[in-house]
Structures are given as C-alpha cells and as structure tokens.
Motif scaffolding. Structure first.
Motif, PDB file in Angstrom:
ATOM      1  N   VAL A 115       6.892  92.852  21.350  1.00 27.10           N
ATOM      2  CA  VAL A 115       5.656  92.833  22.134  1.00 27.10           C
ATOM      3  C   VAL A 115       5.534  91.507  22.878  1.00 27.10           C
ATOM      4  CG1 VAL A 115       3.128  92.910  22.001  1.00 27.10           C
ATOM      5  CG2 VAL A 115       4.503  94.404  20.538  1.00 27.10           C
ATOM      6  N   LEU A 116       5.872  90.432  22.205  1.00 26.12           N
ATOM      7  CA  LEU A 116       5.795  89.106  22.802  1.00 26.12           C
ATOM      8  C   LEU A 116       6.641  89.024  24.064  1.00 26.12           C
ATOM      9  CD1 LEU A 116       4.555  86.253  22.130  1.00 26.12           C
ATOM     10  CD2 LEU A 116       6.754  85.703  21.095  1.00 26.12           C
ATOM     11  N   LEU A 144      14.982  80.677  19.252  1.00 27.21           N
ATOM     12  CA  LEU A 144      13.981  79.641  19.014  1.00 27.21           C
ATOM     13  C   LEU A 144      12.582  80.115  19.395  1.00 27.21           C
ATOM     14  CD1 LEU A 144      13.881  76.827  17.814  1.00 27.21           C
ATOM     15  CD2 LEU A 144      13.818  75.904  20.114  1.00 27.21           C
ATOM     16  N   ALA A 145      12.460  81.075  20.294  1.00 26.50           N
ATOM     17  CA  ALA A 145      11.154  81.659  20.586  1.00 26.50           C
ATOM     18  C   ALA A 145      10.598  82.331  19.339  1.00 26.50           C
ATOM     19  CB  ALA A 145      11.261  82.655  21.735  1.00 26.50           C
ATOM     20  N   PRO A 187      23.399  72.201  16.947  1.00 24.78           N
ATOM     21  CA  PRO A 187      22.562  71.358  17.809  1.00 24.78           C
ATOM     22  C   PRO A 187      21.736  72.159  18.807  1.00 24.78           C
ATOM     23  CG  PRO A 187      24.744  70.404  17.570  1.00 24.78           C
ATOM     24  CD  PRO A 187      24.800  71.758  16.932  1.00 24.78           C
ATOM     25  N   LEU A 188      20.510  71.713  18.996  1.00 27.93           N
ATOM     26  CA  LEU A 188      19.613  72.351  19.959  1.00 27.93           C
ATOM     27  C   LEU A 188      20.125  72.161  21.376  1.00 27.93           C
ATOM     28  CD1 LEU A 188      16.112  71.250  18.657  1.00 27.93           C
ATOM     29  CD2 LEU A 188      16.850  73.590  18.974  1.00 27.93           C
ATOM     30  N   SER A 189      19.952  73.165  22.181  1.00 26.69           N
ATOM     31  CA  SER A 189      20.282  73.068  23.600  1.00 26.69           C
ATOM     32  C   SER A 189      18.992  73.045  24.415  1.00 26.69           C
ATOM     33  CB  SER A 189      21.129  74.268  24.036  1.00 26.69           C
ATOM     34  OG  SER A 189      20.357  75.469  23.975  1.00 26.69           O
ATOM     35  N   ASP A 190      19.118  72.706  25.683  1.00 27.73           N
ATOM     36  CA  ASP A 190      17.954  72.754  26.573  1.00 27.73           C
ATOM     37  C   ASP A 190      17.396  74.169  26.644  1.00 27.73           C
ATOM     38  OD1 ASP A 190      18.246  70.068  27.096  1.00 27.73           O
ATOM     39  OD2 ASP A 190      19.291  70.364  29.008  1.00 27.73           O
ATOM     40  N   GLN A 191      18.262  75.171  26.572  1.00 27.51           N
ATOM     41  CA  GLN A 191      17.805  76.553  26.613  1.00 27.51           C
ATOM     42  C   GLN A 191      16.997  76.901  25.374  1.00 27.51           C
ATOM     43  OE1 GLN A 191      18.018  78.838  29.194  1.00 27.51           O
ATOM     44  NE2 GLN A 191      16.526  79.850  27.851  1.00 27.51           N
ATOM     45  N   ASP A 192      17.390  76.358  24.219  1.00 27.58           N
ATOM     46  CA  ASP A 192      16.621  76.592  22.998  1.00 27.58           C
ATOM     47  C   ASP A 192      15.187  76.123  23.171  1.00 27.58           C
ATOM     48  OD1 ASP A 192      18.707  77.700  21.433  1.00 27.58           O
ATOM     49  OD2 ASP A 192      19.477  75.700  20.989  1.00 27.58           O
ATOM     50  N   ILE A 193      15.014  74.907  23.678  1.00 37.00           N
ATOM     51  CA  ILE A 193      13.672  74.366  23.868  1.00 37.00           C
ATOM     52  C   ILE A 193      12.917  75.184  24.908  1.00 37.00           C
ATOM     53  CG2 ILE A 193      12.337  72.338  24.553  1.00 37.00           C
ATOM     54  CD1 ILE A 193      13.761  72.184  21.820  1.00 37.00           C
ATOM     55  N   ALA A 194      13.605  75.627  25.948  1.00 38.24           N
ATOM     56  CA  ALA A 194      12.966  76.473  26.956  1.00 38.24           C
ATOM     57  C   ALA A 194      12.493  77.779  26.334  1.00 38.24           C
ATOM     58  CB  ALA A 194      13.942  76.742  28.099  1.00 38.24           C
ATOM     59  N   ALA A 224      11.473  78.214  23.187  1.00 41.04           N
ATOM     60  CA  ALA A 224      10.265  77.920  22.423  1.00 41.04           C
ATOM     61  C   ALA A 224       9.075  77.729  23.342  1.00 41.04           C
ATOM     62  CB  ALA A 224      10.479  76.677  21.562  1.00 41.04           C
ATOM     63  N   LEU A 225       9.275  77.021  24.434  1.00 41.47           N
ATOM     64  CA  LEU A 225       8.184  76.788  25.378  1.00 41.47           C
ATOM     65  C   LEU A 225       7.730  78.096  26.021  1.00 41.47           C
ATOM     66  CD1 LEU A 225       9.379  73.497  27.099  1.00 41.47           C
ATOM     67  CD2 LEU A 225       7.570  73.764  25.388  1.00 41.47           C
ATOM     68  N   SER A 226       8.667  79.015  26.219  1.00 38.48           N
ATOM     69  CA  SER A 226       8.322  80.322  26.756  1.00 38.48           C
ATOM     70  C   SER A 226       7.383  81.064  25.815  1.00 38.48           C
ATOM     71  CB  SER A 226       9.591  81.141  26.989  1.00 38.48           C
ATOM     72  OG  SER A 226       9.295  82.478  27.322  1.00 38.48           O
ATOM     73  N   ALA A 227       7.666  80.997  24.514  1.00 37.06           N
ATOM     74  CA  ALA A 227       6.803  81.652  23.533  1.00 37.06           C
ATOM     75  C   ALA A 227       5.436  80.984  23.487  1.00 37.06           C
ATOM     76  CB  ALA A 227       7.458  81.618  22.155  1.00 37.06           C
TER      77      ALA A 227
END
Length: 296
Positions: free
Chosen positions: A149-150, A161-162, A229-236, A238-241
C-alpha cells in the motif's frame, strides 16, 4: 541495503498469528489510512472502537488472524528475499544498536506479524491500521501487506531500507516508551507543533540513528556487521518512505486539502529532515523533538 547473506538470524525474535490481549492506547506509526485517525483518537485517550480497523474488544485467546510462516528466517539471505524475515533481522539489528546506545535501559520490544487481523493490548487490529506500536504490551505489530500500500497508493520506494525505516520508526516509539516520553504525545494530540507530531518526528530521528549504525554494528559474536554498507540509493529509499507518510502528502492525496491544525505526524519535509538528523549524527540527544523550538 542488504544483509550479509551468511548472517545467522533467529526466527524466534518474532511471533506470528493471532493474539489475545486487553485494551490500552496505541502509538501510530507509518501514518497511512486509519493511522491518521488512530493518532487523533487513541493518543488523545479516546475509544479504540472509533478507529477503522482497531476495535476495543479484548479478543479471545489466540486472536482471529493468521500470520506468515517465519521458521525459515534463519539467515541474512532469507532476510534479503522475504519481507517477513527482513522485519525480524532488522529487529535483531535494532536490538544490538539500542542495547549499546542505552545500556541498562533498553529492553527489546515484541515483534508480531499478522495477516488480516490480530488482538493486541491496544485493541483488536486489522490490516487497515498499518504498522503500530502498542505500549500496553510493549510490542510492535506488522501486516506486511502495508508495504504494498505504501508503494502503490503513496508512491514510496519498494527498496529494503524503505521497509526497514518503518520497522525502525516503530522501535522508536518503544524507545520513547521506555524513556518516558511517549506520554507527552497524549497531552497535545494534534496540530503542527503538537506533542503528537513531535513524538512522530523523534521516532523518525531514532530510525535515522539505526541507519547510522546499521552497517557498522557487528553481529553478536562476529566481526562482520549485520548489513552491507549503505548506498545513496538506500538513503533515498528511506527518505521516500518518510515523504510518503507525511501528513501534508496524505491529506492532499486523500482530501485534496492540507490542514496543519489536524496534523499528527508532521509534514513530509519534516519527517525526512528528522530521519536525516538521526542518520547524520547518530546521537540520541540530537533527536529531542520535544525541546526543539523549530520542527523544520
């Protein structure tokens, strides 16, 4: 973000299926659908029966809902392939990190997976409620259909990560509970500067703290960390969620209007900002949203 495939995980960190509990007050989490109403009604000490998907009945022993199989959730590889296993492995990672950050204070919350409906210490919940934390039984609850749903209705990323952000956010409410801060949300349950909004932003910040340490904290008894290791896409992701569950985003998509006076979780920008604060600093003290003069 992916788990080390060879990591050993414990399926007993989670429970699955129906449960029988009493009725108390629940803390909202992701902020979708009934969660907006959940925060308004329950955090104000209201009647859970007023919330779609959450009734005030105590439920019979064992509850009425089913749960996914979790016996196979024994490795990082399983966590990379199965969202249910990912929740359990994320919980183990959160336990390791918060036990170090809050020694002698942190106690692991329950992690319960269900499908359709379950009984909790905060009432009988259905999937409509979304993920939430119940302080009455110190347990986080997840129906993993929520993540579809999200993504489908609110445009969040489907990246790992989301999903882990949501788990870390619910654990954030548990941290607030053990530190005595969760009650502050009930004293001021709505509005752009309200205690409810501050509680949600602080939980986002605590989720960011987890992300700060998640690829650095080693597995128990091992030298390798839980996560690669976290990637820039991982953080993106999370920020998307975080963006997807902002009050302004939800209100605009469901009603076409934005009314800050009814906010209970904070705006999309605020939720992203506070997650990043935790991620960049790794400091619990940086997450004191209750003392912040400006929420962003």
């Amino acid at each position: 973000m992916t788990f080390n495939p060879s990591a050993r995980t414990n399926p007993n960190r989670m429970t699955s299926g129906g449960r029988g509990r009493g009725t108390k007050i629940a803390a909202g989490g992701g902020g979708l659908g009934a969660l907006v109403i959940l925060a308004i009604v329950l955090l104000a000490g209201g009647d859970p029966s007023q919330v779609p998907g959450l009734s005030s009945g105590s439920g019979g022993a064992g509850g009425s809902g089913a749960g996914p199989g979790i016996e196979h959730c024994t490795t990082g590889e399983a966590a990379n392939e199965d969202i249910n296993c990912r929740i359990g492995a994320t919980a183990e990672s959160l336990d390791a990190i918060w036990s170090e950050l809050l020694p002698g204070t942190y106690t692991p919350p329950g992690v319960h997976l269900f499908t359709g409906a379950t009984s909790t210490g905060c009432g009988n919940a259905t999937s409509a409620v979304g993920p939430f934390y119940c302080p009455a039984d110190y347990t986080t609850y997840f129906d993993t259909d929520f993540f579809d749903v999200l993504a489908r209705q609110f445009g969040a990323s489907t990246g790992p990560l989301a999903q882990q952000y949501v788990v870390a956010h619910e654990f954030g409410h548990h941290i607030q509970n053990v530190l005595g801060d969760l009650r502050k949300s009930r004293e001021d349950p709505r509005g752009p500067e309200s205690g409810a909004v501050r509680a949600e932003l602080q939980a986002d910040c605590y989720g960011g703290i987890w992300a700060h340490y998640a690829d650095k904290t080693p597995l128990p008894g091992m030298s390798e960390p839980f996560l690669l290791p976290l990637s820039d896409q991982d953080i993106a992701d999370a920020l998307s969620a975080a963006e997807a569950v902002g009050d302004d985003r939800i209100q605009e998509s469901t009603t076409g209007q934005v009314n800050p006076e009814s906010w209970t979780h904070g705006s999309s920008a605020q939720r992203q900002q506070w997650f990043l604060t935790g991620y960049r600093t790794g400091q619990v003290s940086a997450c004191d949203a209750f003392a912040a003069p400006d929420l962003g």
